[in-house]
Design a protein around this motif. Sequence first.
Motif, PDB file in Angstrom:
ATOM      1  N   CYS A 320       0.718  -1.118   0.064  1.00 14.08           N
ATOM      2  CA  CYS A 320       0.163   0.106  -0.003  1.00 14.08           C
ATOM      3  C   CYS A 320       0.931   1.092  -0.186  1.00 14.08           C
ATOM      4  O   CYS A 320       1.097   1.897   1.025  1.00 14.08           O
ATOM      5  CB  CYS A 320      -0.874   0.017   1.186  1.00 14.08           C
ATOM      6  N   ALA A 321       1.380   1.586  -1.260  1.00 13.84           N
ATOM      7  CA  ALA A 321       2.491   2.566  -1.392  1.00 13.84           C
ATOM      8  C   ALA A 321       2.078   3.836  -1.191  1.00 13.84           C
ATOM      9  O   ALA A 321       3.250   4.821  -0.992  1.00 13.84           O
ATOM     10  CB  ALA A 321       3.442   2.175  -2.322  1.00 13.84           C
ATOM     11  N   GLY A 322       1.079   4.517  -1.460  1.00 14.62           N
ATOM     12  CA  GLY A 322       0.671   5.688  -2.026  1.00 14.62           C
ATOM     13  C   GLY A 322       0.694   6.750  -0.575  1.00 14.62           C
ATOM     14  O   GLY A 322       0.295   6.061   0.282  1.00 14.62           O
ATOM     15  N   PRO A 323       1.155   7.812  -0.792  1.00 10.57           N
ATOM     16  CA  PRO A 323       1.697   8.597  -1.781  1.00 10.57           C
ATOM     17  C   PRO A 323       3.216   8.200  -1.951  1.00 10.57           C
ATOM     18  O   PRO A 323       4.026   8.778  -2.691  1.00 10.57           O
ATOM     19  CB  PRO A 323       1.542  10.091  -1.078  1.00 10.57           C
ATOM     20  N   GLY A 324       4.012   7.348  -1.187  1.00 10.30           N
ATOM     21  CA  GLY A 324       5.208   7.002  -1.588  1.00 10.30           C
ATOM     22  C   GLY A 324       6.304   7.251  -0.730  1.00 10.30           C
ATOM     23  O   GLY A 324       7.678   6.934  -0.840  1.00 10.30           O
ATOM     24  N   GLY A 325       5.990   7.827   0.514  1.00  5.82           N
ATOM     25  CA  GLY A 325       7.015   8.092   1.396  1.00  5.82           C
ATOM     26  C   GLY A 325       7.948   7.088   2.013  1.00  5.82           C
ATOM     27  O   GLY A 325       9.067   7.162   1.876  1.00  5.82           O
ATOM     28  N   LYS A 326       7.076   5.937   2.366  1.00  7.63           N
ATOM     29  CA  LYS A 326       7.968   4.782   2.794  1.00  7.63           C
ATOM     30  C   LYS A 326       8.773   4.222   1.662  1.00  7.63           C
ATOM     31  O   LYS A 326       9.916   3.606   1.622  1.00  7.63           O
ATOM     32  CB  LYS A 326       7.166   3.757   3.756  1.00  7.63           C
ATOM     33  N   GLU A 345      -0.093   0.297  -5.455  1.00 10.55           N
ATOM     34  CA  GLU A 345      -0.858   1.276  -5.090  1.00 10.55           C
ATOM     35  C   GLU A 345      -2.302   1.104  -5.793  1.00 10.55           C
ATOM     36  O   GLU A 345      -2.192   1.141  -6.989  1.00 10.55           O
ATOM     37  CB  GLU A 345      -0.400   2.540  -5.170  1.00 10.55           C
ATOM     38  N   VAL A 346      -3.339   1.060  -5.023  1.00 14.47           N
ATOM     39  CA  VAL A 346      -4.613   0.886  -5.823  1.00 14.47           C
ATOM     40  C   VAL A 346      -5.049   2.059  -6.576  1.00 14.47           C
ATOM     41  O   VAL A 346      -5.789   2.063  -7.737  1.00 14.47           O
ATOM     42  CB  VAL A 346      -5.704   0.337  -4.959  1.00 14.47           C
ATOM     43  N   ARG A 350      -2.679   8.291  -6.505  1.00 12.52           N
ATOM     44  CA  ARG A 350      -1.538   8.088  -5.539  1.00 12.52           C
ATOM     45  C   ARG A 350      -0.408   7.325  -6.294  1.00 12.52           C
ATOM     46  O   ARG A 350       0.490   7.334  -5.829  1.00 12.52           O
ATOM     47  CB  ARG A 350      -2.326   7.531  -4.415  1.00 12.52           C
ATOM     48  N   ASP A 372      -5.287  -3.518  -7.114  1.00  5.77           N
ATOM     49  CA  ASP A 372      -5.847  -3.878  -5.577  1.00  5.77           C
ATOM     50  C   ASP A 372      -4.432  -4.826  -5.063  1.00  5.77           C
ATOM     51  O   ASP A 372      -4.176  -5.833  -5.527  1.00  5.77           O
ATOM     52  CB  ASP A 372      -6.944  -4.635  -5.741  1.00  5.77           C
ATOM     53  N   GLY A 373      -4.440  -4.367  -3.642  1.00  8.34           N
ATOM     54  CA  GLY A 373      -3.113  -5.051  -3.307  1.00  8.34           C
ATOM     55  C   GLY A 373      -3.645  -6.597  -3.069  1.00  8.34           C
ATOM     56  O   GLY A 373      -2.710  -7.561  -2.701  1.00  8.34           O
ATOM     57  N   ASP A 396       1.494  -1.145   4.939  1.00 11.08           N
ATOM     58  CA  ASP A 396       1.351  -0.030   5.756  1.00 11.08           C
ATOM     59  C   ASP A 396      -0.064   0.294   5.345  1.00 11.08           C
ATOM     60  O   ASP A 396      -0.584   0.968   4.354  1.00 11.08           O
ATOM     61  CB  ASP A 396       2.295   1.137   5.027  1.00 11.08           C
ATOM     62  N   ALA A 397      -1.026  -0.439   6.176  1.00  9.23           N
ATOM     63  CA  ALA A 397      -2.520  -0.617   5.699  1.00  9.23           C
ATOM     64  C   ALA A 397      -3.136   0.797   5.910  1.00  9.23           C
ATOM     65  O   ALA A 397      -3.158   1.655   6.614  1.00  9.23           O
ATOM     66  CB  ALA A 397      -3.053  -1.465   6.741  1.00  9.23           C
ATOM     67  N   PRO A 398      -4.285   0.723   4.877  1.00  8.81           N
ATOM     68  CA  PRO A 398      -5.133   2.081   5.078  1.00  8.81           C
ATOM     69  C   PRO A 398      -5.631   1.778   6.603  1.00  8.81           C
ATOM     70  O   PRO A 398      -6.110   0.740   6.875  1.00  8.81           O
ATOM     71  CB  PRO A 398      -6.193   1.707   3.902  1.00  8.81           C
TER      72      PRO A 398
HETATM   73  C1  LIG Z   1      -1.408   4.355   5.006  1.00  7.43           C
HETATM   74  S1  LIG Z   1      -1.493   4.845   3.363  1.00  7.43           S
HETATM   75  C2  LIG Z   1       0.201   4.320   2.942  1.00  7.43           C
HETATM   76  C3  LIG Z   1       1.074   5.163   3.172  1.00  7.43           C
HETATM   77  C4  LIG Z   1       2.504   4.955   2.224  1.00  7.43           C
HETATM   78  N1  LIG Z   1       3.097   3.965   2.731  1.00  7.43           N
HETATM   79  C5  LIG Z   1       3.621   6.011   2.637  1.00  7.43           C
HETATM   80  O1  LIG Z   1       4.431   6.003   3.410  1.00  7.43           O
HETATM   81  O2  LIG Z   1       3.661   7.180   1.911  1.00  7.43           O
HETATM   82  C6  LIG Z   1      -2.378   3.443   2.728  1.00  7.43           C
HETATM   83  C7  LIG Z   1      -2.579   3.554   1.135  1.00  7.43           C
HETATM   84  O3  LIG Z   1      -3.214   2.129   0.719  1.00  7.43           O
HETATM   85  C8  LIG Z   1      -4.006   2.493  -0.345  1.00  7.43           C
HETATM   86  N2  LIG Z   1      -4.849   1.350  -0.506  1.00  7.43           N
HETATM   87  C9  LIG Z   1      -5.989   1.316  -0.263  1.00  7.43           C
HETATM   88  N3  LIG Z   1      -6.847   0.356  -0.368  1.00  7.43           N
HETATM   89  C10 LIG Z   1      -5.590  -0.480  -1.149  1.00  7.43           C
HETATM   90  C11 LIG Z   1      -5.696  -1.741  -1.574  1.00  7.43           C
HETATM   91  N4  LIG Z   1      -6.919  -2.614  -1.559  1.00  7.43           N
HETATM   92  N5  LIG Z   1      -4.844  -2.284  -2.369  1.00  7.43           N
HETATM   93  C12 LIG Z   1      -3.632  -1.437  -1.985  1.00  7.43           C
HETATM   94  N6  LIG Z   1      -3.704  -0.258  -1.816  1.00  7.43           N
HETATM   95  C13 LIG Z   1      -4.612   0.169  -1.045  1.00  7.43           C
HETATM   96  C14 LIG Z   1      -4.350   3.735  -0.117  1.00  7.43           C
HETATM   97  O4  LIG Z   1      -4.903   4.345  -1.330  1.00  7.43           O
HETATM   98  C15 LIG Z   1      -3.198   4.654   0.344  1.00  7.43           C
HETATM   99  O5  LIG Z   1      -2.544   4.993  -0.566  1.00  7.43           O
END
Ligand SMILES: C[S@@+](CC[C@H](N)C(=O)[O-])C[C@H]1O[C@@H](n2cnc3c(N)ncnc32)[C@H](O)[C@@H]1O
Length: 541
Positions: A320-326, A345-346, A350, A372-373, A396-398
């Motif tokens: 779950c990479a968006g917006p990409g910090g980690k 990233e879904v 993002r 979708d992850g 890094d879950a939503p």
């Molecule tokens: C907590 S944020 C991640 C922050 C990111 N790791 C960072 O450090 O910038 C959770 C991300 O999961 C994404 N997300 C939500 N549902 C998802 C899914 N089913 N599969 C993959 N990513 C998903 C969201 O769009 C969001 O960008």
Amino acid sequence: MSQERRNPGRTGGNRGSDGRRGGDRDRRDERGRQRNRRSVGQRKFSASAPSQRTRATDPARLAAFRTLRAVTSDDAYGNLVLPEQIRRLGLNKRDAALATELAYGALRQQGTWDAVLARCVDRPLAKIDPPVLDALRLGTHQLLAMRIPDHAAIDQTVGLTRAEIGAGPSGLVNAVLRKVMAKDLESWLTELTQGQGEIDRLSVETSHPAWIVRALKQALAIHGRPASELPELLRADNEAPKVHLVALPGLADLSGALEQGAIPSPLVPGAAVSGGGDLHRLADVQDGTVRVQDSGSQLVARSMVAAEPVQSGERWLDLCAGPGGKAALLAAEAARHGAHLLANEVAEHRAGLVRQALETVPEQAWSIRVGDGREITAEDAQNSTGQTGFDRILVDAPCTGLGALRRRPESRWRRTPQDLAELTVLQTQLLATAADALKPGGLLVYATCSPHAAETAVAVDDLLRTRTDLTLVDAGPAARAAALPGALDGEADPTKAYAGPNSGRADAGATTLQLWPHVHGTDAMFVAHFRKRPVAKTDQA
Ligand SMILES: C[S@@+](CC[C@H](N)C(=O)[O-])C[C@H]1O[C@@H](n2cnc3c(N)ncnc32)[C@H](O)[C@@H]1O
């Protein structure tokens, strides 16, 4: 807390013996005419009616008002709207700071201000025209939380109401704000919380929904912190977070930022706390090798790398990479060690942000998947070596974001306990997919920016219950190896031995990690590390 902010409850110098502010109260009718002069006292206040006072709306208040309107009416995010308004209105640095304090302060403290306003109007707040209510919140924030003279706070808010909403409601705004200013914050809080239990009292005092106060109280307990820290934790949510910087390992250092007044992070190496200079002037910031990132997030990503020595050719996944910090930090580490990161990233926009974040890292070290992850498989790890399964996966879950409330001023009013139900299902599914996509012997790192029990300890427990092929492994040593020496010792020790219903298992005693804004100055990030062991399918629950 802003330099401009009043120390809550310490405004007694401006208070009369009856607990009212000023000792020089002024009463006006809805048209702004003075009445009831016996109680007026000596307050220095413009004698003019609202219609004769400030006509021009000052741009800082206008930017703040428009931000509140967008948040209240359009469900917009304050931290996206405000910078746009600041640009559009061409605010200078000082006005931009004022607009930020006004908008974010009024949004964060909306719960307290609404409780005050409810005592000052003769109808339920829901019956007040929303733009008028927003103007009242802004006025109340100025009167009770900022060092703005009362007459300026009221004149400006009435002027703003007249210019942006209409002449009609300006009389109401004037009358209500005069009632607000009749007492200081301490007196209001005493009155509002009389006879209330701890949760409701803290809810009003610190402007959090009661369910969140309750959840954070429980979170402190399950993560081993004393309950007495609750007020401090809640107050930390009302502080503007400091800007943390990271220099991507192997690609930059922090010398430019340090020259600009940043100070080295006390928590993690390669990180700094900005001194407030204009970061965008720095070449490293412009090219993306020095980035803004909470040092708690840095610790999460670094703990995944520090858990064991990286072998060249390892395949990593940020699910779950968006917006990409980690992802940026992990990709930079992957580049240094000859590993490869797949950032998934879904949400398409993002994923675009992830691409921007990674562009500065050598491209052989990363790739991006938009999707979708929950659909990723071990085959997605395949590269030229044909390896199936990832060596390390970050989920890094939503989540509800209850650990990052200070960053998103309105989010505490948007979140509901129902969100939790949906998010925990998604978290469970993402973890299950990650466990399947992990190589035997691989490392799974689960992180949330929420300390809520359901998203942390319960999630760990559920995973251990349903996946006998996973073992909880000690996150403490990895985090300590990733942090600066001593940064996680003593009071700042964020580790807690796992003691869920499965604690009879071999992994009982392995530690998870919970950071806190009031202790570590970071978002309240939670981290758990799991190791996948080779198991026969029949062993699985
Ligand atoms: C907590 S944020 C991640 C922050 C990111 N790791 C960072 O450090 O910038 C959770 C991300 O999961 C994404 N997300 C939500 N549902 C998802 C899914 N089913 N599969 C993959 N990513 C998903 C969201 O769009 C969001 O960008």
